[in-house]
Design an enzyme around this catalytic site. Structure first.
Site, PDB file in Angstrom:
ATOM      1  N   LYS A  90      24.457  -4.220   3.661  1.00 10.78           N
ATOM      2  CA  LYS A  90      23.666  -5.445   3.885  1.00 10.78           C
ATOM      3  C   LYS A  90      22.642  -5.279   4.826  1.00 10.78           C
ATOM      4  CE  LYS A  90      26.453  -8.900   5.102  1.00 10.78           C
ATOM      5  NZ  LYS A  90      27.222  -9.823   5.664  1.00 10.78           N
ATOM      6  N   LYS A 102      32.297  -3.490  11.771  1.00  7.02           N
ATOM      7  CA  LYS A 102      32.978  -5.059  11.700  1.00  7.02           C
ATOM      8  C   LYS A 102      33.967  -4.843  12.697  1.00  7.02           C
ATOM      9  CE  LYS A 102      32.461  -9.036   9.707  1.00  7.02           C
ATOM     10  NZ  LYS A 102      31.241  -9.548   8.913  1.00  7.02           N
TER      11      LYS A 102
HETATM   12  N1  NDP Z   1      28.857 -16.596  10.922  1.00  6.52           N
HETATM   13  C1  NDP Z   1      27.969 -15.804  10.377  1.00  6.52           C
HETATM   14  O1  NDP Z   1      26.798 -15.962  10.780  1.00  6.52           O
HETATM   15  C2  NDP Z   1      28.381 -15.015   9.284  1.00  6.52           C
HETATM   16  C3  NDP Z   1      29.646 -15.211   8.709  1.00  6.52           C
HETATM   17  N2  NDP Z   1      29.705 -14.645   7.221  1.00  6.52           N
HETATM   18  C4  NDP Z   1      30.857 -14.920   6.462  1.00  6.52           C
HETATM   19  O2  NDP Z   1      30.837 -16.229   6.006  1.00  6.52           O
HETATM   20  C5  NDP Z   1      32.361 -16.782   6.101  1.00  6.52           C
HETATM   21  C6  NDP Z   1      32.752 -17.762   7.172  1.00  6.52           C
HETATM   22  O3  NDP Z   1      32.421 -17.425   8.309  1.00  6.52           O
HETATM   23  P1  NDP Z   1      32.114 -18.723   9.255  1.00  6.52           P
HETATM   24  O4  NDP Z   1      31.488 -20.004   8.892  1.00  6.52           O
HETATM   25  O5  NDP Z   1      31.348 -17.818  10.462  1.00  6.52           O
HETATM   26  O6  NDP Z   1      33.572 -19.096   9.599  1.00  6.52           O
HETATM   27  P2  NDP Z   1      34.299 -20.040  10.519  1.00  6.52           P
HETATM   28  O7  NDP Z   1      35.405 -19.647  11.259  1.00  6.52           O
HETATM   29  O8  NDP Z   1      32.942 -20.886  11.357  1.00  6.52           O
HETATM   30  O9  NDP Z   1      34.659 -20.991   9.251  1.00  6.52           O
HETATM   31  C7  NDP Z   1      35.275 -20.526   8.332  1.00  6.52           C
HETATM   32  C8  NDP Z   1      35.926 -21.864   7.329  1.00  6.52           C
HETATM   33  O10 NDP Z   1      36.741 -21.084   6.349  1.00  6.52           O
HETATM   34  C9  NDP Z   1      38.023 -21.830   6.280  1.00  6.52           C
HETATM   35  N3  NDP Z   1      39.078 -21.102   6.044  1.00  6.52           N
HETATM   36  C10 NDP Z   1      39.528 -20.221   6.949  1.00  6.52           C
HETATM   37  N4  NDP Z   1      40.754 -19.467   6.302  1.00  6.52           N
HETATM   38  C11 NDP Z   1      40.682 -20.304   5.109  1.00  6.52           C
HETATM   39  C12 NDP Z   1      41.783 -20.010   3.982  1.00  6.52           C
HETATM   40  N5  NDP Z   1      42.753 -19.065   4.064  1.00  6.52           N
HETATM   41  N6  NDP Z   1      41.575 -20.870   2.947  1.00  6.52           N
HETATM   42  C13 NDP Z   1      40.636 -21.730   2.912  1.00  6.52           C
HETATM   43  N7  NDP Z   1      39.626 -21.967   3.941  1.00  6.52           N
HETATM   44  C14 NDP Z   1      39.662 -21.109   4.963  1.00  6.52           C
HETATM   45  C15 NDP Z   1      37.942 -22.724   7.791  1.00  6.52           C
HETATM   46  O11 NDP Z   1      38.773 -23.665   7.697  1.00  6.52           O
HETATM   47  P3  NDP Z   1      39.020 -24.638   9.083  1.00  6.52           P
HETATM   48  O12 NDP Z   1      37.614 -25.189   9.308  1.00  6.52           O
HETATM   49  O13 NDP Z   1      39.935 -25.540   8.400  1.00  6.52           O
HETATM   50  O14 NDP Z   1      39.469 -23.528   9.992  1.00  6.52           O
HETATM   51  C16 NDP Z   1      36.438 -22.750   7.858  1.00  6.52           C
HETATM   52  O15 NDP Z   1      36.275 -23.993   7.216  1.00  6.52           O
HETATM   53  C17 NDP Z   1      33.306 -15.348   6.505  1.00  6.52           C
HETATM   54  O16 NDP Z   1      33.432 -14.619   5.051  1.00  6.52           O
HETATM   55  C18 NDP Z   1      31.979 -14.465   7.131  1.00  6.52           C
HETATM   56  O17 NDP Z   1      32.640 -13.236   7.278  1.00  6.52           O
HETATM   57  C19 NDP Z   1      28.816 -13.842   6.693  1.00  6.52           C
HETATM   58  C20 NDP Z   1      27.565 -13.539   7.323  1.00  6.52           C
HETATM   59  C21 NDP Z   1      27.323 -14.280   8.804  1.00  6.52           C
HETATM   60  O1  AKG Z   2      24.949 -11.300  13.029  1.00  3.90           O
HETATM   61  C1  AKG Z   2      25.756 -10.157  13.030  1.00  3.90           C
HETATM   62  O2  AKG Z   2      25.336  -9.098  13.510  1.00  3.90           O
HETATM   63  C2  AKG Z   2      26.564  -9.893  12.091  1.00  3.90           C
HETATM   64  C3  AKG Z   2      26.932 -11.049  11.147  1.00  3.90           C
HETATM   65  C4  AKG Z   2      28.023 -10.548  10.137  1.00  3.90           C
HETATM   66  O3  AKG Z   2      29.105 -10.216  10.622  1.00  3.90           O
HETATM   67  C5  AKG Z   2      27.914 -10.655   8.617  1.00  3.90           C
HETATM   68  O4  AKG Z   2      26.904 -10.635   8.115  1.00  3.90           O
HETATM   69  O5  AKG Z   2      28.990 -10.476   8.013  1.00  3.90           O
END
Ligand code: NDP
Ligand code: AKG
Length: 359
Positions: A90, A102
């Site tokens: 990425k 990670k």
């Molecule tokens: N944050 C970031 O900057 C980045 C995140 N990502 C990826 O994006 C994805 C989401 O991350 P992020 O938004 O930060 O995480 P959050 O913890 O903020 O949100 C996760 C969401 O997924 C839901 N969830 C968790 N477990 C389950 C499950 N078993 N079934 C259905 N829904 C589920 C949660 O529900 P609830 O609200 O009810 O807990 C919540 O809505 C991940 O794969 C992460 O690796 C990728 C790049 C960067």
């Molecule tokens: O912001 C970062 O350094 C990492 C974000 C991340 O974990 C992802 O892109 O999956």
């Protein structure tokens, strides 16, 4: 298929397309370092709780390793390994000077109080502080963690190494966080979607969006789609889908934007591709988060804060440029967007590795 098997499979496919030497292929696949630590904390009621934490540092050929830390009950070493590897490709796709890592702790953050989460984060940091660092490995938030978690890591790390805001990104603005980082992954998803739709003669406006996962990434992406005339018709979180019953059966996606990491199993990938569904892969679609993390790190090192407009403008520039580079790889190798992104990322890391050598 578990996440690591699936990620390795995509990597090997890309390596074959690129004609990589098998020894180089093996060297790129094996993680640089795998860390597993025991994290015991006293709970608020005085009882002992023990958790297992991981930090997997996959590759540093292109720069310090970079990637989030997640708190989730299903965290396991294979999954963290796969996610670390995805970070390597990425950061290369995004053309930012990092490698990939990670981390995660197998815990349910919903069942821990704030003070228990703080103790857990501090113990984890004590165990890994010698192996992370501004020019070594820079953590960030992921599922189940947020800017407060980063503030605790920063504080604990600084006790050992002196004040070090650039050791984590995605931290609170008051501690040197970047304007725009909180929304960055969702905004990047928006820019990526805009670029993909434009290729197909479509735009966000009046397009329908179903969003799976409604935390940081999902909720910001939904906001940007809505603000630009998109119709968000479905969202889901851990408790399931929110929709009405009448329109659930009508959701038939023609485009899948992988805003999460590794959300599509390779077998499902094949089925969807055969159906003509266009999939924009995770290592590009959600790269906006790590790209703005890079801007945050740069600002910390410069000791100079950027305006939010500049952050978002630069993010758009990086997202557009990566999309163009992926399309070039798709044309060169006659492959789909996932392999376009994988070949782009793997090739950049392979070139950096060859240039550095092994002595
Ligand atoms: N944050 C970031 O900057 C980045 C995140 N990502 C990826 O994006 C994805 C989401 O991350 P992020 O938004 O930060 O995480 P959050 O913890 O903020 O949100 C996760 C969401 O997924 C839901 N969830 C968790 N477990 C389950 C499950 N078993 N079934 C259905 N829904 C589920 C949660 O529900 P609830 O609200 O009810 O807990 C919540 O809505 C991940 O794969 C992460 O690796 C990728 C790049 C960067
Ligand atoms: O912001 C970062 O350094 C990492 C974000 C991340 O974990 C992802 O892109 O999956």
């Amino acid at each position: 298929m578990n996440a690591l098997t699936a990620t390795n499979r995509n990597f090997r496919y890309a390596a074959r397309i690129l004609g990589l030497d098998s020894k180089l292929e093996r060297s790129l696949l094996i993680p640089f370092r795998e860390i597993k630590v025991e994290c015991s904390i006293p709970k608020d009621d005085g009882s002992l709780a023990t958790f297992v934490g991981f930090r997997i540092q996959h590759d540093n050929a292109r720069g310090p390793m970079k990637g989030g830390i997640r708190y989730h009950p299903e965290v396991d070493p294979d999954e963290v390994n796969a996610l670390a590897q995805l970070m390597t490709w990425k950061t290369a796709v995004a053309a930012i000077p990092y490698g990939g890592a990670k981390g995660g702790i197998g815990c349910n953050p919903r069942e821990l109080s704030m003070s228990e989460l703080e103790r857990l984060t501090r113990v984890f940091t004590q165990k890994i502080h010698d192996l992370i660092g501004i020019h070594r490995d820079v953590p960030a938030p992921d599922m189940g963690t947020n800017s407060q978690t980063m503030a605790w890591i920063l504080d604990e790390y600084s006790k050992f190494h002196g004040h070090s805001p650039a050791v984590v990104t995605g931290k609170p603005i008051d501690l040197g966080g970047s304007l725009g980082r909180e929304a960055a992954t969702g905004l990047g998803v928006f820019f990526a979607t805009e670029a993909l739709l434009a290729e197909h003669g479509k735009s966000i406006s009046n397009m329908k969006f179903a969003i799976q996962g409604f935390g940081n990434v999902g909720s910001w992406a939904a906001k940007f789609f809505h603000e630009h005339g998109g119709k968000v018709v479905a969202v889901s979180d851990i408790t399931g889908g929110v929709l009405n019953k009448e329109n659930a059966a009508d959701v038939k996606a023609k485009f899948i934007i992988e805003a999460a990491n590794h959300p599509t199993d390779p077998e499902a990938d094949e089925i969807l591709s055969k159906k003509g569904v266009v999939i924009l892969p995770d290592i590009y679609a959600n790269s906006g988060g790590v790209t703005v993390s890079y801007f945050e790190w740069v600002q910390n090192i410069q000791g100079f804060m950027w305006e939010e407009e500049k952050v978002n403008h630069e993010l758009k520039r990086y997202m557009m440029s990566a999309f163009k580079d992926i399309k070039t790889m798709c044309q060169t190798h006659n492959c789909n967007l996932r392999m376009g992104a994988f070949t782009l990322g793997v090739n950049r890391v392979a070139q950096a590795t060859l240039l550095r050598g092994w002595e």
